[in-house]
Design a protein around this motif. Structure first.
Motif, PDB file in Angstrom:
ATOM      1  N   SER A  69       0.827  -1.204   0.000  1.00  0.00           N
ATOM      2  CA  SER A  69       0.000   0.000   0.000  1.00  0.00           C
ATOM      3  C   SER A  69       0.862   1.255   0.000  1.00  0.00           C
ATOM      4  CB  SER A  69      -0.934   0.004   1.213  1.00  0.00           C
ATOM      5  OG  SER A  69      -1.895  -1.025   1.118  1.00  0.00           O
ATOM      6  N   VAL A  70       1.912   1.255   0.798  1.00  0.00           N
ATOM      7  CA  VAL A  70       2.824   2.411   0.838  1.00  0.00           C
ATOM      8  C   VAL A  70       3.469   2.623  -0.526  1.00  0.00           C
ATOM      9  CG1 VAL A  70       4.968   3.283   1.835  1.00  0.00           C
ATOM     10  CG2 VAL A  70       3.237   2.242   3.320  1.00  0.00           C
ATOM     11  N   GLU A  71       3.865   1.543  -1.181  1.00  0.00           N
ATOM     12  CA  GLU A  71       4.471   1.665  -2.504  1.00  0.00           C
ATOM     13  C   GLU A  71       3.480   2.219  -3.515  1.00  0.00           C
ATOM     14  OE1 GLU A  71       7.004   1.693  -5.672  1.00  0.00           O
ATOM     15  OE2 GLU A  71       7.475   1.484  -3.518  1.00  0.00           O
ATOM     16  N   ALA A  72       2.220   1.775  -3.450  1.00  0.00           N
ATOM     17  CA  ALA A  72       1.200   2.302  -4.368  1.00  0.00           C
ATOM     18  C   ALA A  72       1.034   3.804  -4.173  1.00  0.00           C
ATOM     19  CB  ALA A  72      -0.132   1.579  -4.131  1.00  0.00           C
ATOM     20  N   MET A  73       0.970   4.254  -2.926  1.00  0.00           N
ATOM     21  CA  MET A  73       0.787   5.681  -2.668  1.00  0.00           C
ATOM     22  C   MET A  73       2.030   6.475  -3.051  1.00  0.00           C
ATOM     23  SD  MET A  73      -1.529   7.800  -1.840  1.00  0.00           S
ATOM     24  CE  MET A  73      -2.757   6.668  -1.197  1.00  0.00           C
ATOM     25  N   LYS A  74       3.196   5.906  -2.873  1.00  0.00           N
ATOM     26  CA  LYS A  74       4.424   6.586  -3.288  1.00  0.00           C
ATOM     27  C   LYS A  74       4.443   6.815  -4.801  1.00  0.00           C
ATOM     28  CE  LYS A  74       7.683   5.349   0.396  1.00  0.00           C
ATOM     29  NZ  LYS A  74       8.899   4.575   0.749  1.00  0.00           N
ATOM     30  N   ARG A  75       3.969   5.864  -5.551  1.00  0.00           N
ATOM     31  CA  ARG A  75       3.912   6.041  -7.006  1.00  0.00           C
ATOM     32  C   ARG A  75       2.952   7.163  -7.378  1.00  0.00           C
ATOM     33  NH1 ARG A  75       2.942   0.372  -9.861  1.00  0.00           N
ATOM     34  NH2 ARG A  75       3.285   1.643 -11.727  1.00  0.00           N
ATOM     35  N   LEU A  76       1.796   7.192  -6.725  1.00  0.00           N
ATOM     36  CA  LEU A  76       0.837   8.264  -6.995  1.00  0.00           C
ATOM     37  C   LEU A  76       1.417   9.622  -6.614  1.00  0.00           C
ATOM     38  CD1 LEU A  76      -2.365   6.446  -5.722  1.00  0.00           C
ATOM     39  CD2 LEU A  76      -1.946   7.186  -8.081  1.00  0.00           C
ATOM     40  N   LYS A  77       2.118   9.675  -5.488  1.00  0.00           N
ATOM     41  CA  LYS A  77       2.757  10.911  -5.052  1.00  0.00           C
ATOM     42  C   LYS A  77       3.819  11.359  -6.055  1.00  0.00           C
ATOM     43  CE  LYS A  77       4.767  13.935  -2.147  1.00  0.00           C
ATOM     44  NZ  LYS A  77       4.313  15.346  -2.080  1.00  0.00           N
ATOM     45  N   SER A  78       4.585  10.419  -6.570  1.00  0.00           N
ATOM     46  CA  SER A  78       5.638  10.773  -7.527  1.00  0.00           C
ATOM     47  C   SER A  78       5.047  11.307  -8.827  1.00  0.00           C
ATOM     48  CB  SER A  78       6.548   9.571  -7.804  1.00  0.00           C
ATOM     49  OG  SER A  78       5.875   8.563  -8.551  1.00  0.00           O
ATOM     50  N   TRP A  79       3.929  10.725  -9.278  1.00  0.00           N
ATOM     51  CA  TRP A  79       3.281  11.210 -10.499  1.00  0.00           C
ATOM     52  C   TRP A  79       2.686  12.597 -10.283  1.00  0.00           C
ATOM     53  CZ3 TRP A  79       0.315   5.966 -11.333  1.00  0.00           C
ATOM     54  CH2 TRP A  79       1.232   4.996 -11.756  1.00  0.00           C
ATOM     55  N   PHE A  80       2.167  12.835  -9.085  1.00  0.00           N
ATOM     56  CA  PHE A  80       1.639  14.160  -8.771  1.00  0.00           C
ATOM     57  C   PHE A  80       2.771  15.192  -8.752  1.00  0.00           C
ATOM     58  CE2 PHE A  80       0.388  17.430  -5.653  1.00  0.00           C
ATOM     59  CZ  PHE A  80      -0.813  17.850  -6.214  1.00  0.00           C
ATOM     60  N   ASP A  81       3.875  14.860  -8.104  1.00  0.00           N
ATOM     61  CA  ASP A  81       5.019  15.778  -8.029  1.00  0.00           C
ATOM     62  C   ASP A  81       5.608  16.056  -9.407  1.00  0.00           C
ATOM     63  OD1 ASP A  81       4.712  15.849  -5.297  1.00  0.00           O
ATOM     64  OD2 ASP A  81       6.354  14.454  -4.868  1.00  0.00           O
ATOM     65  N   GLU A  82       5.528  15.071 -10.290  1.00  0.00           N
ATOM     66  CA  GLU A  82       6.062  15.207 -11.649  1.00  0.00           C
ATOM     67  C   GLU A  82       5.133  16.031 -12.541  1.00  0.00           C
ATOM     68  OE1 GLU A  82       7.798  12.136 -15.094  1.00  0.00           O
ATOM     69  OE2 GLU A  82       7.142  11.361 -13.132  1.00  0.00           O
ATOM     70  N   MET A  85      -5.753  11.816   4.464  1.00  0.00           N
ATOM     71  CA  MET A  85      -4.446  11.186   4.298  1.00  0.00           C
ATOM     72  C   MET A  85      -3.874  11.462   2.913  1.00  0.00           C
ATOM     73  SD  MET A  85      -3.590   7.101   4.152  1.00  0.00           S
ATOM     74  CE  MET A  85      -4.172   7.009   2.437  1.00  0.00           C
ATOM     75  N   VAL A  86      -4.689  11.246   1.892  1.00  0.00           N
ATOM     76  CA  VAL A  86      -4.226  11.467   0.521  1.00  0.00           C
ATOM     77  C   VAL A  86      -3.804  12.920   0.314  1.00  0.00           C
ATOM     78  CG1 VAL A  86      -4.951  11.516  -1.894  1.00  0.00           C
ATOM     79  CG2 VAL A  86      -5.548   9.562  -0.455  1.00  0.00           C
ATOM     80  N   THR A  87      -4.616  13.852   0.784  1.00  0.00           N
ATOM     81  CA  THR A  87      -4.288  15.264   0.612  1.00  0.00           C
ATOM     82  C   THR A  87      -2.986  15.613   1.316  1.00  0.00           C
ATOM     83  OG1 THR A  87      -6.613  15.874   0.404  1.00  0.00           O
ATOM     84  CG2 THR A  87      -5.085  17.622   1.026  1.00  0.00           C
ATOM     85  N   ARG A  88      -2.825  15.153   2.549  1.00  0.00           N
ATOM     86  CA  ARG A  88      -1.597  15.453   3.300  1.00  0.00           C
ATOM     87  C   ARG A  88      -0.377  14.886   2.606  1.00  0.00           C
ATOM     88  NH1 ARG A  88      -2.536  13.343   9.205  1.00  0.00           N
ATOM     89  NH2 ARG A  88      -0.692  14.601   9.714  1.00  0.00           N
ATOM     90  N   ILE A  89      -0.513  13.718   2.021  1.00  0.00           N
ATOM     91  CA  ILE A  89       0.608  13.103   1.311  1.00  0.00           C
ATOM     92  C   ILE A  89       0.939  13.890   0.052  1.00  0.00           C
ATOM     93  CG2 ILE A  89       1.281  11.084  -0.050  1.00  0.00           C
ATOM     94  CD1 ILE A  89      -0.167   9.361   2.061  1.00  0.00           C
ATOM     95  N   LEU A  90      -0.059  14.187  -0.740  1.00  0.00           N
ATOM     96  CA  LEU A  90       0.194  14.827  -2.036  1.00  0.00           C
ATOM     97  C   LEU A  90       0.768  16.231  -1.895  1.00  0.00           C
ATOM     98  CD1 LEU A  90      -2.853  13.702  -4.231  1.00  0.00           C
ATOM     99  CD2 LEU A  90      -0.577  12.688  -4.070  1.00  0.00           C
ATOM    100  N   VAL A  91       0.311  16.993  -0.910  1.00  0.00           N
ATOM    101  CA  VAL A  91       0.821  18.362  -0.750  1.00  0.00           C
ATOM    102  C   VAL A  91       2.104  18.399   0.063  1.00  0.00           C
ATOM    103  CG1 VAL A  91      -1.495  19.304  -0.953  1.00  0.00           C
ATOM    104  CG2 VAL A  91      -0.535  18.892   1.335  1.00  0.00           C
ATOM    105  N   GLY A  92       2.585  17.232   0.506  1.00  0.00           N
ATOM    106  CA  GLY A  92       3.861  17.170   1.200  1.00  0.00           C
ATOM    107  C   GLY A  92       3.804  17.510   2.675  1.00  0.00           C
ATOM    108  N   GLU A  93       2.622  17.457   3.260  1.00  0.00           N
ATOM    109  CA  GLU A  93       2.480  17.796   4.673  1.00  0.00           C
ATOM    110  C   GLU A  93       3.017  16.700   5.577  1.00  0.00           C
ATOM    111  OE1 GLU A  93      -1.217  18.210   7.772  1.00  0.00           O
ATOM    112  OE2 GLU A  93      -1.461  19.185   5.820  1.00  0.00           O
ATOM    113  N   LYS A  94       2.979  15.457   5.082  1.00  0.00           N
ATOM    114  CA  LYS A  94       3.361  14.312   5.910  1.00  0.00           C
ATOM    115  C   LYS A  94       4.028  13.254   5.022  1.00  0.00           C
ATOM    116  CE  LYS A  94       2.488  12.476  10.167  1.00  0.00           C
ATOM    117  NZ  LYS A  94       2.656  13.145  11.476  1.00  0.00           N
TER     118      LYS A  94
END
Length: 426
Positions: free
Chosen positions: A237-250, A397-406
Motif C-alpha cells: 500500500s505504501v508503494e502504491a501511494m508513493k507512485r501516486l505521489k511521484s506522479w503528482f510531483d512530476e 491522508m491522501v491530501t496530506r501526502i500529495l501536498v507534502g504535509e506528511k
C-alpha cells in the motif's frame, strides 16, 4: 453525509424503545400475503429518480406492474437526494412511518442493516434465485454480517475518458490498457507543454483515489473489514501511494485532486488533460450543452491495469425492504419486478445503467456499454456502517501526502490507526 454518530445514537434509542416496529413480520419468507384474495394491498415506495427517470417510472413501469399484479397498488414518493435525506429516513423509522421499499444509495445499506431497520432478504424462500443475477460484485454492496439486506437496482462506476486529439499527439490510436502506457503518454505531453496533464482525478476521497490505489496494489481494510493496520500501511500500500505521489510531483496528475485547476471536465474539453475518469452522467450532463460537440473529441476505455486488473468503484442504488413493512411478501414481489429485464430496459432509456448481468448490452446507447464492461471489474467500497468516517480519514491522508504535509509511510500508519479506532468503537 457526515452525521453518522448522531444517527447511530438515534437508532440505538429506536431499537431499545420500540423494537416491535421492526418485527411486525417475524418470517416474511414463509408468511405470504396477509390479505384476503381480491383485497387491495397498498405499498409505499420511496425513490430519488430524476425528472426524466420519474416520468418513465410513473407512466410505464408502474402501470405495467399493476396490470400484472392488480391486487397491489404502489404509491411512489419522490425524495430529494440531499444531505437531509438520511436524517429523514431515520426520523421516519423512529415514528414507524418508513416506507415499505426504498431505492437507497448503496453506501447507506450497511448503516440501516446494522440498525435493524431492514429485512434480511436471505429469509425470502426464493432469494437464492436472485443472488447471482447481478453484474460483477454489485450484490456485495448489500452484504452486512454475512447476510443480504437489499438487491442492486441500478449501478454506476467510472471509466477513463480520453481526449482524442491529445491521444493522437502522443502517437496513440486507442486508449492505454496499462498504467505503463498511460504514464509514458503523460510524460510525452508534459515534455511538449508543462501546462498539460496526463491524468485528472476528481478528488482525494475514495471515490476518486481508491481505483488508482487498489489497481496499483494497495489495500484499505482487511478482508474481514475490521481493521486497516497491516493493510492500509502495508509495504504494498505504501508503494502504491508513493507512485501516486511521484506522479503528482512530476505534474502528470493534475492539481484537481487537491482542489486545484484545471478542472477535470474543462481540462478534457480544452485539451489540457489527456484522461479523466467519470461516471455515465458526464455524457448526459454535457450532451445538450455548449460542450456537446466536444464529446466527439472524446473516447472511453477500461481502467488501465497494473499490479492488478484495472478496477473502479461501484456506485448506484439498491432496493431495500424495511422491517416495518406490513406487506413484505408483496413488497418483495415488487422488488423482483424492478430487476426484471423489461423494467431494466425501460429505465436504461433514461441513462441508468442496469444491474442484471445478462442484460443485452445492444439495448444500451453505445456510449454507455463500456460501463457494463467496467462494472464486471469494479469493486464496492467496503460495506461498513462507519463508511463516511473511514472515507474522511482516507481523503485527509491522501491530501496530506500529495501536498507534502506528511511523509507517505507516516501518514498511512497514522491513518490506519485512526481507522482501527473507528471500526472498533462500535
Amino acid at each position: 453525509m457526515k452525521k453518522i454518530l448522531p444517527l447511530i445514537l438515534l437508532f440505538t434509542v429506536v431499537l431499545s424503545t420500540g423494537c416491535s416496529s421492526y418485527s411486525l413480520v417475524e418470517d416474511p419468507a414463509v408468511q405470504g400475503s396477509n390479505d384476503a384474495a381480491g383485497e387491495k394491498v397498498e405499498l409505499q415506495f420511496w425513490h430519488t429518480y430524476s425528472d426524466v427517470e420519474t416520468k418513465v417510472f410513473e407512466t410505464r413501469v408502474l402501470p405495467m406492474f399493476e396490470r400484472e399484479h392488480p391486487n397491489i397498488v404502489v404509491h411512489a414518493v419522490r425524495q430529494n437526494y440531499t444531505s437531509q435525506l438520511n436524517d429523514n429516513i431515520v426520523a421516519a423509522i423512529a415514528d414507524d412511518k418508513q416506507p415499505d421499499i426504498m431505492r437507497m444509495d448503496i453506501i447507506w445499506v450497511p448503516q440501516f442493516a446494522r440498525s435493524g431497520a431492514l429485512t434480511d432478504l436471505t429469509e425470502m424462500s426464493d432469494f437464492s434465485e436472485y443472488e447471482n443475477r447481478f453484474t460483477g460484485s454489485l450484490i456485495q454492496t448489500n452484504r452486512y454480517a454475512g447476510h443480504y439486506f437489499g438487491i442492486p437496482l441500478d449501478a454506476t462506476t467510472m471509466v477513463p475518458i480520453y481526449n482524442k486529439t491529445l491521444l493522437r499527439e502522443v502517437g496513440l490510436t486507442e486508449p492505454p490498457s496499462t498504467f505503463e502506457e498511460l504514464i509514458a503518454a503523460s510524460r510525452k505531453l508534459k515534455a511538449k507543454d508543462a501546462g498539460l496533464f496526463g491524468i485528472s482525478v476528481c478528488c482525494s476521497s475514495t471515490w476518486g483515489m481508491l481505483p488508482y490505489f487498489r489497481t496499483l496494489g494497495g489495500e484499505l481494510l482487511s478482508p474481514s473489514l475490521d481493521k486497516a493496520s497491516g493493510y492500509l500501511d502495508s509495504p504494498a500500500s505504501v508503494e502504491a501511494m508513493k507512485r501516486l505521489k511521484s506522479w503528482f510531483d512530476e505534474g502528470l496528475i493534475s492539481p484537481t485532486v487537491v482542489g486545484g485547476e484545471p478542472g477535470g471536465w474543462d481540462g478534457l474539453f480544452n485539451r489540457k488533460i489527456l484522461m479523466i475518469d467519470e461516471a455515465h452522467w458526464f455524457f448526459t450532463s454535457n450532451e445538450n450543452t455548449e460542450n456537446g460537440p466536444k464529446l466527439n473529441d472524446t473516447v472511453t476505455g477500461l481502467f488501465p491495469s497494473d499490479a492488478r486488473e484495472g478496477t473502479s468503484i461501484i456506485g448506484g442504488e439498491n432496493l431495500v425492504l424495511f422491517r416495518g413493512s406490513r406487506h413484505p411478501y408483496e413488497a418483495w414481489t415488487f422488488m423482483k419486478f424492478l430487476v426484471s429485464e423489461p423494467v431494466q430496459e425501460m429505465m436504461a432509456e433514461t441513462g441508468l445503467i442496469p444491474s442484471i448481468k445478462d442484460f443485452d448490452r445492444a439495448k444500451l446507447q453505445p456510449v454507455y456499454r463500456i460501463y457494463l464492461d467496467q462494472l464486471r471489474r469494479a469493486e464496492p467500497r467496503p460495506p461498513i456502517p462507519q463508511w463516511d468516517e473511514v472515507d474522511d480519514v482516507f481523503s485527509r491522508m491522501v491530501t496530506r501526502i500529495l501536498v507534502g504535509e506528511k511523509p507517505v509511510a507516516d501518514a498511512m500508519r497514522e491513518s490506519a490507526s485512526q481507522i482501527d479506532g473507528i471500526l472498533s468503537s462500535r
